[in-house]
Design a protein around this motif. Sequence first.
Motif, PDB file in Angstrom:
ATOM      1  N   ALA A  38       0.832  -1.201   0.000  1.00 47.88           N
ATOM      2  CA  ALA A  38       0.000   0.000   0.000  1.00 47.88           C
ATOM      3  C   ALA A  38       0.865   1.249   0.000  1.00 47.88           C
ATOM      4  N   LEU A  39       1.980   1.175   0.744  1.00 42.94           N
ATOM      5  CA  LEU A  39       2.866   2.342   0.801  1.00 42.94           C
ATOM      6  C   LEU A  39       3.517   2.576  -0.557  1.00 42.94           C
ATOM      7  N   GLN A  89       2.386   1.619  -3.403  1.00 43.36           N
ATOM      8  CA  GLN A  89       1.311   2.120  -4.269  1.00 43.36           C
ATOM      9  C   GLN A  89       1.145   3.628  -4.085  1.00 43.36           C
ATOM     10  N   SER A  90       1.136   4.059  -2.813  1.00 41.99           N
ATOM     11  CA  SER A  90       0.982   5.487  -2.524  1.00 41.99           C
ATOM     12  C   SER A  90       2.129   6.290  -3.105  1.00 41.99           C
ATOM     13  N   VAL A 134      -0.227  12.512  -0.835  1.00 44.43           N
ATOM     14  CA  VAL A 134      -0.552  11.087  -0.872  1.00 44.43           C
ATOM     15  C   VAL A 134      -0.080  10.400   0.417  1.00 44.43           C
ATOM     16  N   LEU A 135       1.093  10.811   0.900  1.00 42.74           N
ATOM     17  CA  LEU A 135       1.586  10.205   2.143  1.00 42.74           C
ATOM     18  C   LEU A 135       0.729  10.649   3.325  1.00 42.74           C
ATOM     19  N   HIS A 164      -2.106   8.491   3.222  1.00 44.02           N
ATOM     20  CA  HIS A 164      -1.727   7.118   3.562  1.00 44.02           C
ATOM     21  C   HIS A 164      -1.635   6.924   5.074  1.00 44.02           C
ATOM     22  N   GLN A 201      -5.625  14.191   3.330  1.00 43.29           N
ATOM     23  CA  GLN A 201      -4.968  14.572   2.077  1.00 43.29           C
ATOM     24  C   GLN A 201      -5.078  16.081   1.844  1.00 43.29           C
TER      25      GLN A 201
END
Lengths: 337, 241, 286
Positions: free
Chosen positions: C3-4, C6-7, C253-254, C257, C264
Amino acid sequence: MKTNLLSGRSTILKFIALIIVIVALFSVPSWGSQYTVMFFMLVCMYIGLGQMWNLLAGYAGLVSLGQQIYIGIGGYALAVLSNYYGVPLFLGLIIGGLVAMLISVGLSYLLLRMKGMYFAVATWITAEALIVIFAGWNYVGSGNGMFIKAVRGMPTSTIYYYSLVVAIITVIIVVFLLRSKLGLGLIAIRDNDSAAETSGVNIFKTKLYCMMISSFLTSVIGGLFYMSQVWVQPYAAFAINWTIAGMFIVVIGGIGTVSGPILGAIIYVFLNQYLSQFGGISMIILGIIAILVILFASKGILGTIQDKFGFEILSARRHSDRTFTGKPIEELEGSNL
Amino acid sequence: MSTILKVEDIHVAYGRIKIIPGLSFELREGEVLGVIGPNGAGKTTLMNALIGLVIPTQGKIIFDGVDITKMSPEKRCHLGLGRTYQIPRPFEGMTVFENVLVGASYGAGRTEAKARPYCIEAIKKVGLYEKKDILAGQLTLLDRKRLEIARALGTNPKILLLDEVAAGLTEAEVQDVQDLVADLKTTGITIMWIEHVIKTMVESTDKLMCLSTGSLLRYGDPLETMNCAEVQEVYLGVDEE
Amino acid sequence: MDALIQSLIQGVLLGGLYAAIGIGMSLIFGIVKLTNLAHGDFLVLGSYISLVVTSTLGISPFLSLIIVVPVMFCIGFVVQNTMLNKVLSKGAEPTLMITFGLSIVIQNLLLYFFTADARNLHSSITLKSITISDGIRIPVIYLISCVVGVVVILILGAYFKKTYQGKAIMAAADDLEVAQLMGVNIKNIYGLAMGISIATAAIAGVMVGMIYNFYPTSGSSYLVIAFAVVVIGGMGSTYGTLVAGLLFGLAQVLGAHFFGAQAQLLTGYIVLLVMLIFRPQGLFSK
């Protein structure tokens, strides 16, 4: 001596006219319909909003796009204080104003060193951030907002009286401020900031005072507005529309004039009410009018008229030989300095 | 005469560009010190450092026994430093009277009412009394320069810093300015005067210093400074005047 | 972990798009020294024009650029020449207020003609994605928009370095008086610059319209992105904008996340405010 007498008489006449206008305004609820009272109430609120935006943008050179910060704070403070703590509404307005003032002091330390558009955008972003924060904050009802229970059943006329008093206070404060030493420094900064600084004016302090006054009164207006709306909701309370309204009012009426926002507010509320039946058209027309005014009459309606005929309503112009009320300053005549 | 302003090895830079790489000098009370130097010698930068619009990266500025190196312009003004700008910066939306009133009330720490007579005095001194209620934006160049001086005088300065007040004026007008400076000197104000017009400098100053690329080339008696070979080479070699 | 990653990939790809959103604003600030508060609204206007073109002609959003870009260029040119040029000499406030007025007018015109409903631009490509591993998929449209953003910036960079017209614009940005003495018609140069600025916004608008839903009021969120990119990259710096886009895209994005989707927006606002307060001159300028 003759001119002195004359100017004295015209001062009295002006004073009498002013009293008549104010009395007439206070009598509105006794003869007007519910709609009329609401119309005048909105005009009063927008006069205050306009005056406070004008104080920042027109006099302190701070084009704020974040007046909605204080509107929202005012509305929410009133809701939280009266719903959760049973604080009386009047006190809630004042406390809300003080909270807003505190916030404005904090923001001033962060944002006042910015220039022009940096300041504008930073104030706007702060307001947008507050929307996200309030919309996610359960204590204040998150996205749904809050009902202000205590105002249920309150007659419009009561809120109108409050609004009228606040509108009058904003005008009086702006006039006195401009005629005080603070106003002198303010206009000096607006005309040339570095020259003002080397002439001994503390730019930060002067602007800070304006931010504080503006935030306090704008918050009170926010509180009043949500007293009439009953329901405060984050997306509307912190919406940029508040600043848009303030800006149109000031730009159309005359930026940097005291009387401009009064005329601007009347035009704004009138157009808004009249055009509301046509949906979004009112905003389009207001936007076009504002652009046309900036392009062709950059000083606004009253500013342009004043320039043309060489007078100024509620002027802050200092004369070398007389005071604001027209009283001559004697010691000058014999001065041998 | 005692020292009123002491500049100790100041360095001033804009970004990476060093304008003044170390400069020291003293100003004695009641003196008129002239500052000359070719364009880009750092004269106006020195003025800005003295008044606080730019802070030196090194060195000290001592005014009247107080270290003012990092003080804000507005505090320096309260202490008694007044200045004029090379290109006049009047408050254009204000009348002459109001312009000077800013200096006389804020600069000298007086209330507006108390400042009024001092304000009128300063306006009279520079010869703008007839035009005191005219908007500053409508003044001629000479009058704007006069207004600059009046506004600075209003702040009740111990030192008056003049930045090219004679530039752009006719010979007769320059004479007016010289007379004014001579008059101010009699009231005990210390003056530091940046100017390009050498004749004026030699006639009106007690001491003359010449800057070149931010350094002190020569400091001393006006005529001696002008006759010094280095000064002539740098100054006349670079600048057509 | 997936997932990270991907982010991160998504953040980098968003960066190219963000740069495209901000480049026009950066240009206009660097050259004309004005802040266009309607930049986001022009971008959304581009999305809507593309919507009209694609639905009436039945072509893909990419093809619609052939019409959208020139139209938006003309709008920019006209806005600059008929309004903004007239008040440039009066300081920063009038231009700020005119662009603000334009923002209101555009938003409400769109509201009037298209209602407040969500819209998006359809293309066969919008749903495709490249699978790298089980947990990591790159939507093709993100990749394309990133490439488009980078290409726009490279073309602009080359235009300002290599062509006569581009050099004239840069000369005007550096020293107005000298450029005028050299015979550069400043008013036209400004019109040209605004045209280019709005045209890039429109390109970004078409990309954005294929990725997200848009509404008449979406402009303000794109203005925030544009402004953030410009402030982080340093006003008027072409390549700085690209790096800034990457950084801001990653930050957002982070933020999402680690702190949830709501964060966001907030991360974006906070990054921008911190930049404005502590480094308004941008990360890369001295």
